[in-house]
Design a protein around this motif. Structure first.
Motif, PDB file in Angstrom:
ATOM      1  N   THR A  52       0.860  -1.182   0.000  1.00 26.03           N
ATOM      2  CA  THR A  52       0.000   0.000   0.000  1.00 26.03           C
ATOM      3  C   THR A  52       0.898   1.234   0.000  1.00 26.03           C
ATOM      4  OG1 THR A  52      -1.853   1.105   1.094  1.00 26.03           O
ATOM      5  CG2 THR A  52      -0.242   0.029   2.545  1.00 26.03           C
ATOM      6  N   ILE A  53       0.305   2.409   0.225  1.00 26.20           N
ATOM      7  CA  ILE A  53       1.069   3.654   0.155  1.00 26.20           C
ATOM      8  C   ILE A  53       1.009   4.372   1.500  1.00 26.20           C
ATOM      9  CG2 ILE A  53       1.057   5.973  -0.873  1.00 26.20           C
ATOM     10  CD1 ILE A  53       0.150   4.671  -3.503  1.00 26.20           C
ATOM     11  N   GLY A  54       2.176   4.687   2.071  1.00 30.54           N
ATOM     12  CA  GLY A  54       2.214   5.558   3.253  1.00 30.54           C
ATOM     13  C   GLY A  54       1.558   4.982   4.498  1.00 30.54           C
ATOM     14  N   GLY A  55       1.884   3.750   4.836  1.00 32.91           N
ATOM     15  CA  GLY A  55       1.349   3.158   6.081  1.00 32.91           C
ATOM     16  C   GLY A  55      -0.160   3.052   6.021  1.00 32.91           C
ATOM     17  N   LEU A  56      -0.846   3.848   6.830  1.00 35.43           N
ATOM     18  CA  LEU A  56      -2.315   3.849   6.826  1.00 35.43           C
ATOM     19  C   LEU A  56      -2.864   5.071   6.089  1.00 35.43           C
ATOM     20  CD1 LEU A  56      -3.080   2.619  10.455  1.00 35.43           C
ATOM     21  CD2 LEU A  56      -3.693   1.448   8.339  1.00 35.43           C
ATOM     22  N   ALA A  57      -2.003   5.799   5.360  1.00 33.24           N
ATOM     23  CA  ALA A  57      -2.449   7.038   4.711  1.00 33.24           C
ATOM     24  C   ALA A  57      -3.403   6.773   3.562  1.00 33.24           C
ATOM     25  CB  ALA A  57      -1.238   7.823   4.205  1.00 33.24           C
ATOM     26  N   TYR A  58      -3.248   5.639   2.874  1.00 33.03           N
ATOM     27  CA  TYR A  58      -4.055   5.390   1.670  1.00 33.03           C
ATOM     28  C   TYR A  58      -5.339   4.638   1.982  1.00 33.03           C
ATOM     29  CZ  TYR A  58      -4.970   4.767  -3.283  1.00 33.03           C
ATOM     30  OH  TYR A  58      -5.535   4.825  -4.529  1.00 33.03           O
ATOM     31  N   GLY A  59      -5.243   3.651   2.877  1.00 33.60           N
ATOM     32  CA  GLY A  59      -6.422   2.827   3.142  1.00 33.60           C
ATOM     33  C   GLY A  59      -6.302   2.119   4.474  1.00 33.60           C
ATOM     34  N   PRO A  60      -7.283   1.256   4.793  1.00 31.53           N
ATOM     35  CA  PRO A  60      -7.325   0.655   6.134  1.00 31.53           C
ATOM     36  C   PRO A  60      -6.313  -0.458   6.398  1.00 31.53           C
ATOM     37  CG  PRO A  60      -9.200  -0.054   4.818  1.00 31.53           C
ATOM     38  CD  PRO A  60      -8.455   0.942   3.993  1.00 31.53           C
ATOM     39  N   GLU A  61      -5.559  -0.904   5.395  1.00 32.05           N
ATOM     40  CA  GLU A  61      -4.517  -1.907   5.640  1.00 32.05           C
ATOM     41  C   GLU A  61      -3.136  -1.250   5.596  1.00 32.05           C
ATOM     42  OE1 GLU A  61      -6.292  -4.509   2.333  1.00 32.05           O
ATOM     43  OE2 GLU A  61      -5.237  -5.993   3.558  1.00 32.05           O
ATOM     44  N   SER A  62      -2.305  -1.570   6.583  1.00 31.27           N
ATOM     45  CA  SER A  62      -0.907  -1.111   6.582  1.00 31.27           C
ATOM     46  C   SER A  62      -0.021  -2.321   6.286  1.00 31.27           C
ATOM     47  CB  SER A  62      -0.537  -0.553   7.959  1.00 31.27           C
ATOM     48  OG  SER A  62      -0.492  -1.618   8.901  1.00 31.27           O
ATOM     49  N   PRO A  63       1.253  -2.114   5.906  1.00 32.34           N
ATOM     50  CA  PRO A  63       2.129  -3.274   5.685  1.00 32.34           C
ATOM     51  C   PRO A  63       2.168  -4.190   6.906  1.00 32.34           C
ATOM     52  CG  PRO A  63       3.195  -1.262   4.952  1.00 32.34           C
ATOM     53  CD  PRO A  63       1.930  -0.835   5.628  1.00 32.34           C
TER      54      PRO A  63
END
Ligand code: MUC
Ligand code: MG
Length: 373
Positions: A52-63
């Motif tokens: 995803t992009i930017g931890g939780l910045a883009y959506g509800p899943e983080s790496p």
């Protein structure tokens, strides 16, 4: 006895970007990929990627949540199951786990890669066969500096790397963003198509003002100008302007695509394997769009080579992408974790060949960039 799924390993891999990448909700200096290594009882390995992009910045899943949710909930649903029935495994994941589209996409990619290696077929062949072997790829100008973006664009044109450009806007006051976009379009003229992605940053009234000015400046496509859930507003904007709207965050899967089209949207959909829970889900969305006469665009969450290759295998099965693709993720990263990087040339990228995804890990690079804990 047919093979069963034996092990599933997840790794957090941090790769620096070639320059800061500025979006309306975050600035990226590094990309974090969740790499999945799935092994069956015959020793066949499948690779997957959840990014995803930017931890939780883009959506509800983080790496970190993708890794933890695969390790704790999703992998145990797959271990011990027959490895070759990807449809049954996908249904099992969806029956027992809600959401988590990126984690599911990473797992489905690994299942398809392993299946392809088992059968000696590429992932595109598993999906029915490729109709394209070279896909157009645009470049995103997002350095945050107008002159640097213009220089970058000319460099890419001269190198025959990219001839379409997407500009990330929405973080600055509207007049500043419009001036930035107009200056880049004026510099490039007819040599390049210029589009913008607002990543949901505007309300509808701001969007009306912004889009009017961008249309005037010769911009070809407006991506996700208002929040994802404002379907009615996006339809009003699509009806109001000559310049087409590209729905991105608003269309996660086939259901969203059906609802938006049935409510009267015209324009284009950005396809992303990560939004739709994998390759089969994203192709369901593509087929809904095709039935509704909505144009397609091959989208990215800035995945590395594994996620990008997986997306290319899916896009290649489609007869066309009316708006091309943005599968440039690996080019934004300073290094790679595969032995043979994707082949970018002539304003596009070649579909990788060979069984499965056609990708081999570079074990030394992987070890170097894998996060310790
Ligand atoms: C997005 O929202 O489209 C795609 C290209 C890029 O620079 O960011 C992404 C995400
Ligand atoms: Mg977008």
């Amino acid at each position: 006895m047919s093979a069963v799924i034996a092990t599933i390993e997840t790794l957090l891999v941090d790769l620096p970007t070639i320059r800061p990448h500025k979006l309306s909700m975050t600035t990226m200096a590094c990309q974090t990929m969740v790499i999945v290594r799935l092994c069956d009882s015959d020793g066949v390995e499948g690779l997957g990627e959840g990014t995803t992009i930017g931890g939780l910045a883009y959506g509800p899943e983080s790496p970190e949540s993708i890794k933890r949710n695969i390790d704790t909930y999703l992998a145990p649903l797959l271990i011990g199951q027959p490895a070759s029935n990807v449809n049954a495994l996908r249904a099992r994941l969806n029956r027992h786990a809600r959401g988590n589209a990126i984690a599911k996409s990473a797992l489905e990619t690994a299942l398809l890669d392993a299946q392809g290696k088992r059968l000696g077929l590429s992932v595109a062949e598993l999906l029915g066969g490729a109709q394209q072997s070279h896909l157009p790829v645009l470049w995103t100008l997002a350095s945050g500096d107008t002159q640097r973006d213009i220089d970058e664009a000319f460099q890419r044109l001269d190198d025959r790397r990219h001839c379409d450009f997407k500009l990330k806007i929405g973080a600055n006051p509207i007049a500043q963003d419009v001036a930035h976009v107009a200056a880049i379009k004026a510099a490039l003229g007819e040599r390049a198509s210029v589009r913008v992605d607002v990543n949901q940053a505007w309300d509808e009234a701001t969007a009306v003002r912004g889009i009017a000015a961008l249309q005037e400046a010769g911009i070809d496509l407006i991506e996700q100008p208002i929040p994802a859930r404002e379907h009615a507003g996006l339809i009003r904007l699509a009806n109001r302007f000559r310049v087409p709207m590209l729905a991105d965050e608003a269309v996660q899967d086939a259901r969203d695509g059906f609802d938006l089209a049935a409510a009267g949207f015209s324009g284009a959909y950005a396809l992303k394997i990560a939004k739709s829970g994998g390759l089969q889900g994203v192709l369901e969305l593509a087929h809904v769009a095709q039935a509704a006469g909505i144009g397609l665009y091959g989208g990215t969450l800035l995945e590395g080579s594994i996620g990008t290759a997986a997306s290319l295998h899916a896009w290649a099965t489609l007869p066309e992408l009316a708006w091309g693709s943005e599968m440039f993720g690996p080019l934004l990263l300073k290094d790679d974790i595969v032995t043979q990087p994707l082949d970018y040339r002539e304003f596009g990228v070649a579909l990788p060949s060979g069984p499965g995804l056609g990708i081999t890990l570079d074990e030394d690079k992987l070890a170097h960039y894998t996060r310790a804990h």
